[in-house]
Each structure stands twice: as structure tokens, then as C-alpha cells.
Design a protein around this motif. Sequence first.
Motif, PDB file in Angstrom:
ATOM      1  N   ILE A 252       0.842  -1.202   0.000  1.00  0.00           N
ATOM      2  CA  ILE A 252       0.000   0.000   0.000  1.00  0.00           C
ATOM      3  C   ILE A 252       0.875   1.249   0.000  1.00  0.00           C
TER       4      ILE A 252
ATOM      5  N   VAL B 283       0.272   5.836  -0.579  1.00  0.00           N
ATOM      6  CA  VAL B 283      -0.476   7.020  -1.004  1.00  0.00           C
ATOM      7  C   VAL B 283       0.568   8.059  -1.396  1.00  0.00           C
TER       8      VAL B 283
ATOM      9  N   GLY C 289      -2.647  11.545   4.929  1.00  0.00           N
ATOM     10  CA  GLY C 289      -3.307  12.144   6.076  1.00  0.00           C
ATOM     11  C   GLY C 289      -4.730  12.604   5.795  1.00  0.00           C
TER      12      GLY C 289
ATOM     13  N   GLY D 278      -7.183  10.278   4.758  1.00  0.00           N
ATOM     14  CA  GLY D 278      -8.093   9.134   4.833  1.00  0.00           C
ATOM     15  C   GLY D 278      -7.993   8.146   3.688  1.00  0.00           C
TER      16      GLY D 278
ATOM     17  N   GLY E  38      -5.440   6.183   2.839  1.00  0.00           N
ATOM     18  CA  GLY E  38      -4.825   4.927   3.275  1.00  0.00           C
ATOM     19  C   GLY E  38      -5.807   4.050   4.030  1.00  0.00           C
ATOM     20  N   ALA E  39      -6.555   4.657   4.941  1.00  0.00           N
ATOM     21  CA  ALA E  39      -7.524   3.883   5.722  1.00  0.00           C
ATOM     22  C   ALA E  39      -8.604   3.298   4.813  1.00  0.00           C
TER      23      ALA E  39
ATOM     24  N   ASN F 112       9.158   2.359  10.399  1.00  0.00           N
ATOM     25  CA  ASN F 112       7.947   3.032   9.911  1.00  0.00           C
ATOM     26  C   ASN F 112       6.831   2.905  10.959  1.00  0.00           C
TER      27      ASN F 112
ATOM     28  N   TYR G 143      -1.469  -0.410  10.788  1.00  0.00           N
ATOM     29  CA  TYR G 143      -1.756  -1.822  10.532  1.00  0.00           C
ATOM     30  C   TYR G 143      -2.289  -2.512  11.777  1.00  0.00           C
TER      31      TYR G 143
HETATM   32  C1  COA Z   1       0.970   4.389   5.226  1.00  0.00           C
HETATM   33  C2  COA Z   1       0.129   5.227   4.249  1.00  0.00           C
HETATM   34  C3  COA Z   1      -0.336   4.318   3.115  1.00  0.00           C
HETATM   35  C4  COA Z   1      -1.102   5.788   4.983  1.00  0.00           C
HETATM   36  O1  COA Z   1      -1.886   6.507   4.043  1.00  0.00           O
HETATM   37  P1  COA Z   1      -2.648   7.861   4.448  1.00  0.00           P
HETATM   38  O2  COA Z   1      -3.551   8.221   3.336  1.00  0.00           O
HETATM   39  O3  COA Z   1      -1.683   8.881   4.897  1.00  0.00           O
HETATM   40  O4  COA Z   1      -3.473   7.332   5.720  1.00  0.00           O
HETATM   41  P2  COA Z   1      -4.754   7.998   6.362  1.00  0.00           P
HETATM   42  O5  COA Z   1      -4.854   9.443   6.006  1.00  0.00           O
HETATM   43  O6  COA Z   1      -5.930   7.152   6.037  1.00  0.00           O
HETATM   44  O7  COA Z   1      -4.387   7.876   7.884  1.00  0.00           O
HETATM   45  C5  COA Z   1      -4.638   6.700   8.616  1.00  0.00           C
HETATM   46  C6  COA Z   1      -4.072   6.800   9.986  1.00  0.00           C
HETATM   47  O8  COA Z   1      -2.730   6.323  10.028  1.00  0.00           O
HETATM   48  C7  COA Z   1      -1.850   7.295  10.599  1.00  0.00           C
HETATM   49  N1  COA Z   1      -0.592   7.208   9.858  1.00  0.00           N
HETATM   50  C8  COA Z   1      -0.383   6.628   8.690  1.00  0.00           C
HETATM   51  N2  COA Z   1       0.903   6.716   8.329  1.00  0.00           N
HETATM   52  C9  COA Z   1       1.510   7.388   9.294  1.00  0.00           C
HETATM   53  C10 COA Z   1       2.849   7.796   9.499  1.00  0.00           C
HETATM   54  N3  COA Z   1       3.824   7.546   8.630  1.00  0.00           N
HETATM   55  N4  COA Z   1       3.136   8.463  10.633  1.00  0.00           N
HETATM   56  C11 COA Z   1       2.161   8.749  11.510  1.00  0.00           C
HETATM   57  N5  COA Z   1       0.881   8.355  11.385  1.00  0.00           N
HETATM   58  C12 COA Z   1       0.563   7.691  10.282  1.00  0.00           C
HETATM   59  C13 COA Z   1      -2.562   8.595  10.407  1.00  0.00           C
HETATM   60  O9  COA Z   1      -2.201   9.496  11.408  1.00  0.00           O
HETATM   61  C14 COA Z   1      -4.025   8.222  10.505  1.00  0.00           C
HETATM   62  O10 COA Z   1      -4.495   8.199  11.813  1.00  0.00           O
HETATM   63  P3  COA Z   1      -5.833   8.990  12.191  1.00  0.00           P
HETATM   64  O11 COA Z   1      -6.915   8.421  11.324  1.00  0.00           O
HETATM   65  O12 COA Z   1      -6.031   8.689  13.636  1.00  0.00           O
HETATM   66  O13 COA Z   1      -5.534  10.417  11.897  1.00  0.00           O
HETATM   67  C15 COA Z   1       0.930   6.429   3.695  1.00  0.00           C
HETATM   68  O14 COA Z   1       1.401   7.201   4.772  1.00  0.00           O
HETATM   69  C16 COA Z   1       2.103   6.052   2.829  1.00  0.00           C
HETATM   70  O15 COA Z   1       1.946   5.862   1.625  1.00  0.00           O
HETATM   71  N6  COA Z   1       3.291   5.981   3.416  1.00  0.00           N
HETATM   72  C17 COA Z   1       4.498   5.686   2.658  1.00  0.00           C
HETATM   73  C18 COA Z   1       4.502   4.301   2.133  1.00  0.00           C
HETATM   74  C19 COA Z   1       4.428   3.303   3.220  1.00  0.00           C
HETATM   75  O16 COA Z   1       4.986   3.504   4.288  1.00  0.00           O
HETATM   76  N7  COA Z   1       3.735   2.209   2.913  1.00  0.00           N
HETATM   77  C20 COA Z   1       3.656   1.121   3.801  1.00  0.00           C
HETATM   78  C21 COA Z   1       4.765   0.192   3.494  1.00  0.00           C
HETATM   79  S1  COA Z   1       4.352  -1.427   4.000  1.00  0.00           S
END
Ligand code: COA
Length: 171
Positions: free
Chosen positions: A98, A100, A106, A108, A110-111, A137, A144
Motif C-alpha cells: 500500500i 499514497v 493524512g 483518509g 490509506g484507511a 515506519n 496496521y
Molecule cells: C501508510 C500510508 C499508506 C497511509 O496513508 P494515508 O492516506 O496517509 O493514511 P490515512 O490518512 O488514512 O491515515 C490513517 C491513519 O494512520 C496514521 N498514519 C499513517 N501513516 C503514518 C505515518 N507515517 N506516521 C504517523 N501516522 C501515520 C494517520 O495518522 C491516521 O491516523 P488517524 O486516522 O487517527 O488520523 C501512507 O502514509 C504512505 O503511503 N506511506 C508511505 C509508504 C508506506 O509507508 N507504505 C507502507 C509500506 S508497508
Amino acid sequence: MSTGETDDPSPVVLRRGGAQDLRFLRDMLHHAYYWKERAPTSGPGPVALYVKAWGRRGDTAVVALDKGFPVGAAWYRLFSRDRPGFGFVDEDTPELAIAVVPNARGRGFGAALLTSLLDRARADGYPAISLSVDRANAGAIELYERYGFARVGENDDSVTMVAPLAGSATV
Ligand SMILES: CC(C)(COP(=O)(O)OP(=O)(O)OC[C@H]1O[C@@H](n2cnc3c(N)ncnc32)[C@H](O)[C@@H]1OP(=O)(O)O)[C@@H](O)C(=O)NCCC(=O)NCCS
């Protein structure tokens, strides 16, 4: 498909991914697995493992759209024991990837992607799903865990996590 409320001015819109999204999935992998760029001799890299020859049995993807443009994707794939993914558990457990795009995080996406992909895996009858995440991370690991993933293995740079699916509900 849309996961937003009808009175939400900017609902998260998701659609099923397919072969036409391969370039985007490849781009997303660079965000998800940036720490696993490998020397050519050290085995298959992320693109070869998670994207190449898309359309294998079990391959399933969901793409998030913002104003019609793809801003994130989540997908899963089954692996064989002799050619495993980084988060391989067994040949019946698909592995999730996954990401974004940075400027859409931030909000929504990812969720919504996680919810949709886990629902799909559950509907397809998989008892569990796995993933590999950089052990540094912490934000992603916490996310997760909220979705039912627990640590089942760890090495110097990454953690393998598994979420049971049968009969469970997403948050
Ligand atoms: C992990 C990822 C997919 C989350 O996507 P997103 O669109 O930012 O997630 P959301 O906006 O739906 O947030 C979901 C929750 O996770 C938290 N969160 C996600 N990634 C975070 C991070 N790196 N640091 C802190 N909090 C994080 C958010 O604070 C949020 O919590 P909340 O709903 O209580 O505010 C995105 O940060 C990403 O692409 N990261 C880089 C790639 C990565 O790390 N992928 C996973 C590798 S296995």
C-alpha cells in the motif's frame, strides 16, 4: 465505489485496479519499498515481485482517486515458497502492499484503501493476509495494528505482520 458519506464534500472514491494501473502501482512501490532497493545480484526487487506479470491468480488491487486522479493504491498477491515476497508467510496467504502519494497523505485515503482491500480479501475467502513493513515506519505499523495486523517475524530492517480475516470486521 465510494466509501464517503453522502453529505461529505470530498468522499474518498475507490475503484478496482487492473492491468491499466501497472505504471501507477510501480510508482507507488517506490514509496512503499524505498528502503528495499537492492543490488542486481541480491534477488528480485520490489517491482519484479509485486507488480510484474500482473494478472496472476489472486492478484487484486484497489486504487484511490482524488478528483479523478489516482493518489494511492493497495493490492495483494500470492507468492510461492520458492519465490516469496518480503512478507511471505505461506502460499495461501496473500501479501499486501500500500502507498499514497506524499501530498495526499493524512486525508483518509490509506484507511479507505486498507478497509476496502481487507474486505475484498475476506470476501475472496482468504483466512489471513500478510505484509512487510520497515521496522522504523512506526506510523504505518500503528495503522496496521489498528486493522488487526500483528507482528509474526522481524529482521534487521523489516517486520512481517499478519491479520486474520475470517469472521473479523475492519475498523
Ligand atoms: C501508510 C500510508 C499508506 C497511509 O496513508 P494515508 O492516506 O496517509 O493514511 P490515512 O490518512 O488514512 O491515515 C490513517 C491513519 O494512520 C496514521 N498514519 C499513517 N501513516 C503514518 C505515518 N507515517 N506516521 C504517523 N501516522 C501515520 C494517520 O495518522 C491516521 O491516523 P488517524 O486516522 O487517527 O488520523 C501512507 O502514509 C504512505 O503511503 N506511506 C508511505 C509508504 C508506506 O509507508 N507504505 C507502507 C509500506 S508497508
